[in-house]
Design an enzyme around this catalytic site. Structure first.
Site, PDB file in Angstrom:
ATOM      1  N   ASP A 185      14.678  -9.991  -2.766  1.00 25.16           N
ATOM      2  CA  ASP A 185      13.432 -10.465  -2.157  1.00 25.16           C
ATOM      3  C   ASP A 185      12.327 -10.650  -3.197  1.00 25.16           C
ATOM      4  O   ASP A 185      11.519 -11.573  -3.094  1.00 25.16           O
ATOM      5  CB  ASP A 185      12.977  -9.488  -1.071  1.00 25.16           C
ATOM      6  CG  ASP A 185      13.814  -9.599   0.198  1.00 25.16           C
ATOM      7  OD1 ASP A 185      14.440 -10.652   0.397  1.00 25.16           O
ATOM      8  OD2 ASP A 185      13.843  -8.632   0.983  1.00 25.16           O
ATOM      9  N   GLY A 186      12.275  -9.761  -4.192  1.00 31.50           N
ATOM     10  CA  GLY A 186      11.252  -9.887  -5.228  1.00 31.50           C
ATOM     11  C   GLY A 186      11.381 -11.188  -6.001  1.00 31.50           C
ATOM     12  O   GLY A 186      10.383 -11.834  -6.324  1.00 31.50           O
TER      13      GLY A 186
ATOM     14  N   HIS B 237       8.636 -14.209  -6.094  1.00 29.18           N
ATOM     15  CA  HIS B 237       8.117 -14.708  -7.378  1.00 29.18           C
ATOM     16  C   HIS B 237       8.326 -16.212  -7.486  1.00 29.18           C
ATOM     17  O   HIS B 237       7.440 -16.944  -7.947  1.00 29.18           O
ATOM     18  CB  HIS B 237       8.813 -13.979  -8.520  1.00 29.18           C
ATOM     19  CG  HIS B 237       8.156 -14.190  -9.848  1.00 29.18           C
ATOM     20  ND1 HIS B 237       6.856 -13.773 -10.122  1.00 29.18           N
ATOM     21  CD2 HIS B 237       8.594 -14.784 -10.986  1.00 29.18           C
ATOM     22  CE1 HIS B 237       6.538 -14.108 -11.357  1.00 29.18           C
ATOM     23  NE2 HIS B 237       7.574 -14.724 -11.905  1.00 29.18           N
TER      24      HIS B 237
ATOM     25  N   ARG C 282      -3.960   8.674  -2.640  1.00 36.98           N
ATOM     26  CA  ARG C 282      -5.169   9.343  -2.159  1.00 36.98           C
ATOM     27  C   ARG C 282      -5.840   8.468  -1.110  1.00 36.98           C
ATOM     28  O   ARG C 282      -5.633   7.261  -1.038  1.00 36.98           O
ATOM     29  CB  ARG C 282      -6.108   9.606  -3.335  1.00 36.98           C
ATOM     30  CG  ARG C 282      -5.514  10.600  -4.334  1.00 36.98           C
ATOM     31  CD  ARG C 282      -6.134  10.465  -5.699  1.00 36.98           C
ATOM     32  NE  ARG C 282      -7.531  10.865  -5.715  1.00 36.98           N
ATOM     33  CZ  ARG C 282      -8.328  10.675  -6.759  1.00 36.98           C
ATOM     34  NH1 ARG C 282      -7.860  10.085  -7.837  1.00 36.98           N
ATOM     35  NH2 ARG C 282      -9.574  11.065  -6.712  1.00 36.98           N
TER      36      ARG C 282
ATOM     37  N   ARG D 139     -10.272   5.380   7.321  1.00 38.49           N
ATOM     38  CA  ARG D 139      -9.806   6.284   6.273  1.00 38.49           C
ATOM     39  C   ARG D 139      -8.290   6.305   6.354  1.00 38.49           C
ATOM     40  O   ARG D 139      -7.715   6.631   7.393  1.00 38.49           O
ATOM     41  CB  ARG D 139     -10.366   7.695   6.447  1.00 38.49           C
ATOM     42  CG  ARG D 139     -11.887   7.763   6.353  1.00 38.49           C
ATOM     43  CD  ARG D 139     -12.395   9.208   6.444  1.00 38.49           C
ATOM     44  NE  ARG D 139     -12.174   9.931   5.189  1.00 38.49           N
ATOM     45  CZ  ARG D 139     -11.358  10.948   5.048  1.00 38.49           C
ATOM     46  NH1 ARG D 139     -10.618  11.365   6.079  1.00 38.49           N
ATOM     47  NH2 ARG D 139     -11.229  11.565   3.876  1.00 38.49           N
TER      48      ARG D 139
ATOM     49  N   ASP E 175      -4.391   5.921   3.632  1.00 36.42           N
ATOM     50  CA  ASP E 175      -3.841   5.821   2.277  1.00 36.42           C
ATOM     51  C   ASP E 175      -3.942   4.393   1.749  1.00 36.42           C
ATOM     52  O   ASP E 175      -3.749   4.156   0.552  1.00 36.42           O
ATOM     53  CB  ASP E 175      -2.376   6.261   2.262  1.00 36.42           C
ATOM     54  CG  ASP E 175      -2.224   7.774   2.326  1.00 36.42           C
ATOM     55  OD1 ASP E 175      -3.251   8.470   2.459  1.00 36.42           O
ATOM     56  OD2 ASP E 175      -1.083   8.262   2.258  1.00 36.42           O
TER      57      ASP E 175
END
Length: 290
Positions: free
Chosen positions: A69-70, A74, A153, A170, A172
């Protein structure tokens, strides 16, 4: 008919598949063009023409991506803006964007007869603007645009629609995806599966800090604006289609909408989206239940 090849030759059996594709294309009266960087892998194929892929695809009828898939994502970035149609052949693991497996290469003969289906896919356009409103980065995505902080974070961000604030969140991170990308990262975060020819922008939060937060679908004609509360200069990053992430600085705004451009993807094998869905995503679950 001119075919431009975009293989990830270090991926699985991609080199072997590329050879078969080249022979099949030429045997059916078409020309095959490959980037010179692949020349060492094309030994014995004297009929192959060479030109940089970005140059060859400009007037190609078809671009064939060989890999996972990458690789297809691309390749798609280079195909957008040309008249070429994109065909993906899977030599990766899942290969959900690929419409063809290596054992179906013989179907390439359909390129000459017109016996194939074209799936037109919407794209996302992202524009990153600084505090003065000037564009500092403009990009497109076939799958998704992801915003997140380093080391998983929590990100605090605001999302607006056409200038009106929708909410402050809020989490990830947040994923803005196309229907094509709904079966990628967005699916793993609890987003819905969307038929790829549908036109919408999906917003899915990554591990939101609110039980009531759910994915939202927007019309591609809307303009979404995202701003983040950034604690460090390089704290928040954004990434389009898995490409190299860039910094999302403080006081910057990301604008997201459906692009005016689309991508045409070919299906020569007769597999529908739901066939692929069942075979690649659902079948492993069904086997586990047996």
């Amino acid at each position: 008919m001119k075919v431009a090849l975009f293989p990830h030759l270090q991926k699985g059996n991609a080199a072997e598949v590329a050879h078969k594709v080249c022979r099949t294309v030429v045997q059916n009266g078409m020309t095959i063009w490959v980037d010179p960087s692949c020349m060492q892998w094309m030994q014995g194929l004297d009929f192959v023409c060479y030109a940089p892929f970005l140059e060859a695809v400009r007037d190609a009828d078809v671009a064939i991506a060989i890999g996972g898939d990458g690789t297809i994502l691309h390749c798609a970035r280079h195909v957008v803006g040309t008249t070429a149609k994109l065909l993906g052949i899977n030599t990766g693991r899942l290969g959900f964007l690929a419409s063809m497996e290596p054992d179906q290469i013989g179907e390439i003969t359909r390129l000459q007869t017109g016996d194939y289906r074209v799936s037109e896919r919407m794209l996302l356009r992202g524009v990153l603007r600084n505090a003065q409103g000037h564009c500092v980065r403009d990009f497109m995505a076939l799958n998704d645009i992801v915003i997140s902080r380093n080391y998983s974070r929590v990100v605090e961000f605001t999302v607006s629609r056409n200038g009106a604030v929708l909410g402050e969140y809020r989490a990830d991170g947040v994923i803005f995806s196309t229907p094509t990308g709904s079966t990628a990262y967005a699916l793993s975060t609890g987003g819905p599966i969307i038929e790829p020819e549908f036109a919408c922008v999906e917003m899915t939060l990554i591990c939101p800090h609110a039980l009531s937060t759910r994915p939202i679908l927007f019309s591609p004609h809307n303009e979404l604006q995202v701003s983040c509360q950034v604690r460090g200069e390089h704290d928040v990053r954004l990434c389009a289609d898995g490409e190299k992430a860039i910094t999302f600085p403080a006081a910057h705004t990301l604008e997201i909408s459906g692009s005016d451009q689309t991508l045409k993807m070919l299906d020569l094998s007769g597999n529908t989206f739901f066939d692929s869905l069942s075979r690649k995503l659902m079948h492993p679950l069904k086997e586990g239940e047996a």
